[in-house]
Design a protein around this motif. Structure first.
Motif, short mmCIF file in Angstrom:
data_model
loop_
_atom_site.label_atom_id
_atom_site.label_comp_id
_atom_site.label_asym_id
_atom_site.label_seq_id
_atom_site.Cartn_x
_atom_site.Cartn_y
_atom_site.Cartn_z
N MET A 52 2.55 -8.91 16.20
CA MET A 52 2.17 -9.09 14.76
C MET A 52 1.20 -10.17 14.67
O MET A 52 0.51 -10.21 13.71
CB MET A 52 3.35 -9.18 13.73
CG MET A 52 4.09 -7.90 13.71
SD MET A 52 5.59 -8.27 12.94
CE MET A 52 5.12 -8.06 11.31
N ALA A 53 1.03 -11.02 15.62
CA ALA A 53 0.14 -12.30 15.59
C ALA A 53 -1.25 -11.99 16.12
O ALA A 53 -1.65 -12.83 16.96
CB ALA A 53 0.86 -13.36 16.29
N LYS A 54 -2.02 -11.10 15.59
CA LYS A 54 -3.05 -10.93 15.74
C LYS A 54 -4.38 -11.54 14.98
O LYS A 54 -4.34 -11.14 13.89
CB LYS A 54 -3.51 -9.36 16.11
CG LYS A 54 -2.83 -8.66 17.17
CD LYS A 54 -2.88 -7.26 17.22
CE LYS A 54 -2.42 -6.67 18.50
NZ LYS A 54 -2.64 -5.41 18.65
N GLY A 55 -4.85 -12.66 15.47
CA GLY A 55 -5.67 -13.35 14.67
C GLY A 55 -5.37 -14.39 13.81
O GLY A 55 -5.87 -14.93 12.99
N PHE A 56 -3.96 -14.45 13.80
CA PHE A 56 -3.45 -15.55 12.97
C PHE A 56 -2.01 -16.04 13.67
O PHE A 56 -1.60 -15.42 14.33
CB PHE A 56 -3.07 -15.41 11.56
CG PHE A 56 -2.40 -13.98 11.21
CD1 PHE A 56 -1.11 -13.86 11.14
CD2 PHE A 56 -3.09 -12.80 11.41
CE1 PHE A 56 -0.51 -12.79 10.93
CE2 PHE A 56 -2.52 -11.75 11.05
CZ PHE A 56 -1.16 -11.59 10.92
N ALA A 57 -1.58 -17.25 13.33
CA ALA A 57 -0.16 -17.72 13.97
C ALA A 57 1.02 -17.09 12.98
O ALA A 57 0.61 -16.88 11.79
CB ALA A 57 -0.24 -19.35 13.67
N VAL A 58 2.00 -16.87 13.75
CA VAL A 58 3.22 -16.35 13.12
C VAL A 58 4.36 -17.21 13.48
O VAL A 58 4.46 -17.63 14.81
CB VAL A 58 3.53 -14.92 13.26
CG1 VAL A 58 2.43 -14.06 12.82
CG2 VAL A 58 3.55 -14.41 14.71
N GLU A 59 5.33 -17.24 12.94
CA GLU A 59 6.60 -17.83 13.21
C GLU A 59 7.73 -16.66 13.00
O GLU A 59 7.80 -16.06 12.29
CB GLU A 59 7.04 -19.08 12.36
CG GLU A 59 5.99 -20.25 12.67
CD GLU A 59 6.66 -21.43 11.95
OE1 GLU A 59 5.94 -22.58 12.26
OE2 GLU A 59 7.56 -21.30 10.92
#
Length: 81
Positions: A52-59
């Motif tokens: 899900m972390a394509k192009g941005f950071a996720v936690e």
């Protein structure tokens, strides 16, 4: 729980589906979006969150328990696999 079963995730008494939360962060580290993520364990949730972390950071979170942070630059090499 019928919606989770429809998603194709296995569920039984030994492997109940848990609900995690994926939080998308903007460039300044602020919460941009958040969504629930059903998975049978932490490892499965990590795989889904990384995708899900394509192009941005996720936690990835399990309630108040922080599990993992994926930086957008780190996930670029993961692709869909």
């Amino acid at each position: 729980m019928s919606d989770i079963r429809k998603s194709g995730l296995p569920e039984d008494d030994q492997h109940p589906v848990r609900t995690y939360r994926v939080v998308a962060l903007d460039d300044d580290g602020r919460v941009n979006a958040s969504t629930t993520l059903p998975a049978i364990d932490d490892e499965a949730a990590k795989r889904f969150a990384r995708r899900m972390a394509k192009g941005f950071a996720v936690e990835l979170w399990d309630g108040l328990r922080f599990i993992e942070h994926y930086d957008s630059r780190e996930t670029a090499s993961y692709g869909c696999g």
